[in-house]
Design an enzyme around this catalytic site. Sequence first.
Site, PDB file in Angstrom:
ATOM      1  N   TYR A  11       0.821  -1.195   0.000  1.00 18.10           N
ATOM      2  CA  TYR A  11       0.000   0.000   0.000  1.00 18.10           C
ATOM      3  C   TYR A  11       0.860   1.251   0.000  1.00 18.10           C
ATOM      4  O   TYR A  11       2.075   1.199   0.206  1.00 18.10           O
ATOM      5  CB  TYR A  11      -0.966  -0.004   1.194  1.00 18.10           C
ATOM      6  CG  TYR A  11      -0.335   0.272   2.543  1.00 18.10           C
ATOM      7  CD1 TYR A  11       0.505  -0.652   3.151  1.00 18.10           C
ATOM      8  CD2 TYR A  11      -0.580   1.475   3.214  1.00 18.10           C
ATOM      9  CE1 TYR A  11       1.078  -0.390   4.394  1.00 18.10           C
ATOM     10  CE2 TYR A  11      -0.016   1.737   4.459  1.00 18.10           C
ATOM     11  CZ  TYR A  11       0.811   0.802   5.035  1.00 18.10           C
ATOM     12  OH  TYR A  11       1.375   1.067   6.257  1.00 18.10           O
ATOM     13  N   LYS A  26       6.493  -2.057   1.827  1.00 13.09           N
ATOM     14  CA  LYS A  26       5.309  -1.498   2.504  1.00 13.09           C
ATOM     15  C   LYS A  26       4.120  -2.447   2.353  1.00 13.09           C
ATOM     16  O   LYS A  26       3.206  -2.196   1.565  1.00 13.09           O
ATOM     17  CB  LYS A  26       5.007  -0.101   1.950  1.00 13.09           C
ATOM     18  CG  LYS A  26       4.130   0.740   2.868  1.00 13.09           C
ATOM     19  CD  LYS A  26       4.167   2.190   2.447  1.00 13.09           C
ATOM     20  CE  LYS A  26       3.121   3.020   3.152  1.00 13.09           C
ATOM     21  NZ  LYS A  26       3.200   3.008   4.602  1.00 13.09           N
ATOM     22  N   GLU A  56      11.712   2.264  14.393  1.00  7.52           N
ATOM     23  CA  GLU A  56      10.833   3.352  13.944  1.00  7.52           C
ATOM     24  C   GLU A  56       9.562   3.334  14.774  1.00  7.52           C
ATOM     25  O   GLU A  56       9.392   2.484  15.648  1.00  7.52           O
ATOM     26  CB  GLU A  56      10.530   3.210  12.441  1.00  7.52           C
ATOM     27  CG  GLU A  56       9.924   1.872  12.070  1.00  7.52           C
ATOM     28  CD  GLU A  56       9.860   1.620  10.572  1.00  7.52           C
ATOM     29  OE1 GLU A  56       9.844   2.588   9.787  1.00  7.52           O
ATOM     30  OE2 GLU A  56       9.811   0.437  10.187  1.00  7.52           O
ATOM     31  N   LEU A  71      11.014   1.197   7.148  1.00  4.61           N
ATOM     32  CA  LEU A  71      10.433   1.690   5.905  1.00  4.61           C
ATOM     33  C   LEU A  71      11.214   2.937   5.464  1.00  4.61           C
ATOM     34  O   LEU A  71      11.550   3.787   6.291  1.00  4.61           O
ATOM     35  CB  LEU A  71       8.960   2.059   6.110  1.00  4.61           C
ATOM     36  CG  LEU A  71       8.271   2.402   4.787  1.00  4.61           C
ATOM     37  CD1 LEU A  71       7.979   1.142   3.986  1.00  4.61           C
ATOM     38  CD2 LEU A  71       6.992   3.174   5.005  1.00  4.61           C
TER      39      LEU A  71
END
Length: 284
Positions: free
Chosen positions: A32, A148, A180, A204
Amino acid sequence: MRTVFLNGKYLPENEANISIFDRGFLFADGVYEVTTVLDGKLIGFDGHIERLQRSLSELKYNFKVDREEMLAIHRELVTRNNIDQGMIYLQMTRGNPGDRDFAFPPADTPVTMVLFTQEKQIIGTAIETKGLKVISLDDLRWGRRDIKTVQLLFPSLAKMEAKAKGADDAWMLQDGFVTEGTSNNAYIVKNGKIITRDLSNDILHGITRKSVLACAKLLQMEVEERPFTIEEAYEADEAFATSASGFTNPIVEIDGKAIGTGKPGSVGDKLRTLYIEENMKAAI
Ligand code: PMP
């Protein structure tokens, strides 16, 4: 009611249906992107499209993203849903093989493509002035966080654990080092230097991260890309997080400890201002 996009058609949201055999549903075999809309324009569109193609290629999808077609769909959804501030969510899955099987379906099986809009206040939120509180917890996600995918169960559990503890979000730890946030990249500032984890399969590769680091360069701020420990974060002068829909968000508390003055810091604030300025100029 929203108008959404599904496999080549614009439909009312309650008429957009996908198969129970869809690989996205059965295997979380989907990727996505979330693109922010500000003043009805798309922020960082090309970065999102490039990352989408990379995610698909890494997962061996037989699909070439057509930038112009994607841009047209994004713009059409902004117009049809009259979006001034918000996001466009895009998801692609490996399609519907008509049954459940671990092996990939034949390469000519059409992907499932879904896009929908979400209205959200992007500028002038309370977070800008109040900041966010985070907790830390071990990062139990898989080893390819650079892709992702829609496998978001662990980040979702982490977010719920944060909320249960009265915080807003979680910073995830690998061997004591921050990877993260659940849906954002993490930064600390110490003695004027910005420290954020370097790019690898562990995190990411944020579109906002790239742009914010370019802004830091324009502002002649020093940046160190390396893993940092949660103890370093406790001792930081300032902390913040970046994401497409949050831009830079100040982090004022980690594991119950106030960071710096306990108020949003000036480095994150300056970066946010320049980020908005630069990205509004480049918005399409
Ligand atoms: N890390 C994770 C795990 C995320 O889900 C996101 C948001 N998609 C980010 C970082 C930030 O990426 P971006 O700036 O491209 O929104």
